[in-house]
Design an enzyme around this catalytic site. Structure first.
Site, mmCIF file in Angstrom:
data_model
loop_
_atom_site.group_PDB
_atom_site.id
_atom_site.type_symbol
_atom_site.label_atom_id
_atom_site.label_comp_id
_atom_site.label_asym_id
_atom_site.label_seq_id
_atom_site.Cartn_x
_atom_site.Cartn_y
_atom_site.Cartn_z
ATOM 1 N N ARG A 141 -48.647 29.576 -31.530
ATOM 2 C CA ARG A 141 -48.020 28.508 -32.337
ATOM 3 C C ARG A 141 -49.125 27.520 -32.653
ATOM 4 O O ARG A 141 -49.723 26.932 -31.742
ATOM 5 C CB ARG A 141 -46.876 27.842 -31.561
ATOM 6 C CG ARG A 141 -46.408 26.563 -32.234
ATOM 7 C CD ARG A 141 -45.108 26.047 -31.688
ATOM 8 N NE ARG A 141 -43.993 26.842 -32.173
ATOM 9 C CZ ARG A 141 -42.719 26.457 -32.114
ATOM 10 N NH1 ARG A 141 -42.393 25.299 -31.574
ATOM 11 N NH2 ARG A 141 -41.757 27.238 -32.581
ATOM 12 N N HIS B 221 -42.485 30.496 -40.309
ATOM 13 C CA HIS B 221 -41.870 30.670 -38.980
ATOM 14 C C HIS B 221 -41.047 31.966 -38.989
ATOM 15 O O HIS B 221 -39.821 31.944 -38.910
ATOM 16 C CB HIS B 221 -40.984 29.454 -38.675
ATOM 17 C CG HIS B 221 -40.594 29.312 -37.241
ATOM 18 N ND1 HIS B 221 -41.070 30.124 -36.235
ATOM 19 C CD2 HIS B 221 -39.744 28.429 -36.633
ATOM 20 C CE1 HIS B 221 -40.550 29.747 -35.079
ATOM 21 N NE2 HIS B 221 -39.739 28.723 -35.295
ATOM 22 N N GLN C 32 -38.242 32.954 -36.314
ATOM 23 C CA GLN C 32 -36.986 32.215 -36.446
ATOM 24 C C GLN C 32 -36.023 32.929 -37.391
ATOM 25 O O GLN C 32 -34.817 33.001 -37.141
ATOM 26 C CB GLN C 32 -37.280 30.804 -36.979
ATOM 27 C CG GLN C 32 -36.042 29.955 -37.165
ATOM 28 C CD GLN C 32 -35.374 29.614 -35.837
ATOM 29 O OE1 GLN C 32 -36.026 29.150 -34.918
ATOM 30 N NE2 GLN C 32 -34.075 29.867 -35.737
ATOM 31 N N ASP D 197 -33.070 21.709 -41.645
ATOM 32 C CA ASP D 197 -34.075 21.593 -40.579
ATOM 33 C C ASP D 197 -34.510 20.131 -40.550
ATOM 34 O O ASP D 197 -34.157 19.337 -41.442
ATOM 35 C CB ASP D 197 -35.261 22.537 -40.891
ATOM 36 C CG ASP D 197 -36.291 22.609 -39.757
ATOM 37 O OD1 ASP D 197 -35.994 22.163 -38.622
ATOM 38 O OD2 ASP D 197 -37.412 23.093 -40.017
ATOM 39 N N CYS E 90 -32.451 25.648 -37.011
ATOM 40 C CA CYS E 90 -33.316 26.323 -36.032
ATOM 41 C C CYS E 90 -33.452 25.530 -34.739
ATOM 42 O O CYS E 90 -33.851 26.085 -33.720
ATOM 43 C CB CYS E 90 -34.677 26.613 -36.646
ATOM 44 S SG CYS E 90 -35.649 25.134 -37.036
ATOM 45 N N ARG F 120 -32.905 33.949 -30.652
ATOM 46 C CA ARG F 120 -34.366 33.962 -30.604
ATOM 47 C C ARG F 120 -34.827 34.971 -29.558
ATOM 48 O O ARG F 120 -35.789 35.713 -29.767
ATOM 49 C CB ARG F 120 -34.919 32.567 -30.289
ATOM 50 C CG ARG F 120 -34.704 31.512 -31.354
ATOM 51 C CD ARG F 120 -35.375 31.856 -32.677
ATOM 52 N NE ARG F 120 -36.784 32.138 -32.531
ATOM 53 C CZ ARG F 120 -37.747 31.215 -32.404
ATOM 54 N NH1 ARG F 120 -37.440 29.930 -32.443
ATOM 55 N NH2 ARG F 120 -39.022 31.567 -32.280
HETATM 56 N N1 CP Z 1 -36.697 26.774 -33.347
HETATM 57 C C1 CP Z 1 -37.820 26.733 -32.618
HETATM 58 O O1 CP Z 1 -38.840 27.348 -32.950
HETATM 59 O O2 CP Z 1 -37.726 25.986 -31.480
HETATM 60 P P1 CP Z 1 -38.923 25.540 -30.521
HETATM 61 O O3 CP Z 1 -39.769 24.569 -31.299
HETATM 62 O O4 CP Z 1 -38.226 24.890 -29.367
HETATM 63 O O5 CP Z 1 -39.710 26.751 -30.117
HETATM 64 N N1 NVA Z 2 -39.988 22.735 -39.304
HETATM 65 C C1 NVA Z 2 -40.013 22.477 -37.876
HETATM 66 C C2 NVA Z 2 -39.501 23.656 -37.117
HETATM 67 C C3 NVA Z 2 -39.461 23.477 -35.624
HETATM 68 C C4 NVA Z 2 -38.993 24.693 -34.897
HETATM 69 C C5 NVA Z 2 -41.427 22.135 -37.456
HETATM 70 O O1 NVA Z 2 -42.384 22.771 -37.924
HETATM 71 O O2 NVA Z 2 -41.593 21.204 -36.662
#
Ligand code: CP
Ligand code: NVA
Length: 309
Positions: free
Chosen positions: A109, A136, A139, A227, A266, A294
């Site tokens: 990540r 992502h 997701q 989101d 999400c 997930r």
């Molecule tokens: N939706 C999602 O990716 O959650 P986290 O940021 O908690 O991993």
């Molecule tokens: N769009 C959000 C998703 C988090 C899971 C971010 O990137 O922070």
């Protein structure tokens, strides 16, 4: 065999995504009510280790990949980039080459998508995108699984996205072209998704509409998705929050969708901003099924990168 990376949904393609969803449904059913750390009966990734690198916060991605590896019979190593030599300037290329000698797959990540591309280019084991500023994909495997579980067939589905044109929307758009559903995007001017993703979706045959009218986007939709208005790494700019406000998913907006429309998010949610309490806690919300999925989705993504699907 070439290494299977999962940097975006198009790395797998529509048939493989359908196979992942089918596998996830079967595996989820086969272990219903089991202790969550007990391996699946066939333990298909026995002996395999996934290394995870986090340059941003995570709850769902971190725990779901760790539990996915346990349930598949393998294990995981979780690392914060700041506690690695990566955080002191060791190159991504060297990190990729070293980890490839020691583990069977890498999930990262990170912020800049170019970093994951560099990691994949230098790794000799599969690399999985656990979120970048651009996309992502994991997701969306969980989201599609959730929609199918709740009786929504994907081809021709009308999905309305309200709010920021962000990384999650980019992967929704990629999925639209691959799985043949349509997306209506309601977002303020200046916060549209990258046109490249709209073009990809349209090239795949999806109908993509972009409007600055939230009600128009939601009208007659099968699914309403939103989101956070401020993604990780972004500033809490007052101008952006003000621009987003008309795109809040509340009862009036939800009433524009079909009566049996589902609400997806999400998570983490910012209740009172992009969604109101009555909607996220209401009967149309499936956000905790989505979060649980997930785990089931990650297992099938992992099986795909290892050539088992
Ligand atoms: N939706 C999602 O990716 O959650 P986290 O940021 O908690 O991993
Ligand atoms: N769009 C959000 C998703 C988090 C899971 C971010 O990137 O922070």
């Amino acid at each position: 065999m070439t290494v299977r990376h999962f940097l975006d949904l198009s790395d797998a393609g529509g048939d493989a995504i359908a196979a992942m969803i089918g596998d996830a449904i079967d595996r989820k059913a086969a272990r219903r009510d089991w202790a969550k750390g007990k391996p699946d009966a066939d333990a298909p990734l026995a002996g395999h280790v996934l290394a995870m690198i986090f340059e941003k916060s995570s709850t769902r991605t971190r725990v779901s990949f760790d539990m996915a590896m346990r349930q598949l019979g393998g294990s995981a190593i979780i690392m914060e980039a700041g506690s690695m030599q990566l955080g002191r300037g060791e190159s991504i290329a060297d990190t990729a080459r070293v980890l490839s000698r020691m583990v069977d797959a890498i999930m990262i990540r990170t912020d800049d998508h170019a970093k994951i591309e560099e990691l994949a280019a230098n790794a000799t084991v599969p690399v999985i995108n656990g979120l970048t500023d651009r996309s992502h994909p994991c997701q969306i495997v969980a989201d599609l699984l959730t929609l199918i579980e709740h009786g929504k067939a994907l081809p021709g589905l009308e999905i309305a996205w309200l709010g920021d044109g962000n990384n999650v929307l980019h992967s929704v758009l990629e999925a639209a072209g691959l799985m043949k559903f349509n997306v209506r995007i309601g977002c303020p001017a200046g916060y549209e998704p990258d046109p490249e993703f709209i073009a990809i979706a349209r090239a795949g045959g999806a109908r993509i509409d972009v409007t600055q009218d939230a009600a128009e986007a939601a009208n007659g939709a099968d699914v309403i998705v939103t989101d956070t208005w401020v993604s990780m790494g972004q500033d809490h700019a007052e101008a952006k929050l003000a621009a987003m406000h008309p795109f809040q998913v509340n009862a009036a907006l939800m009433a524009q969708a079909k009566p049996d429309a589902l609400f997806l998010h999400c998570l983490p949610a910012h209740v009172g901003d992009e969604v109101t309490q009555d909607i996220i806690e209401g009967p149309q919300s499936v956000v905790f099924d989505e979060a649980e999925n997930r785990l089931h989705g990650q297992k099938s993504i992992l099986r795909w990168v290892f050539g088992q699907l």
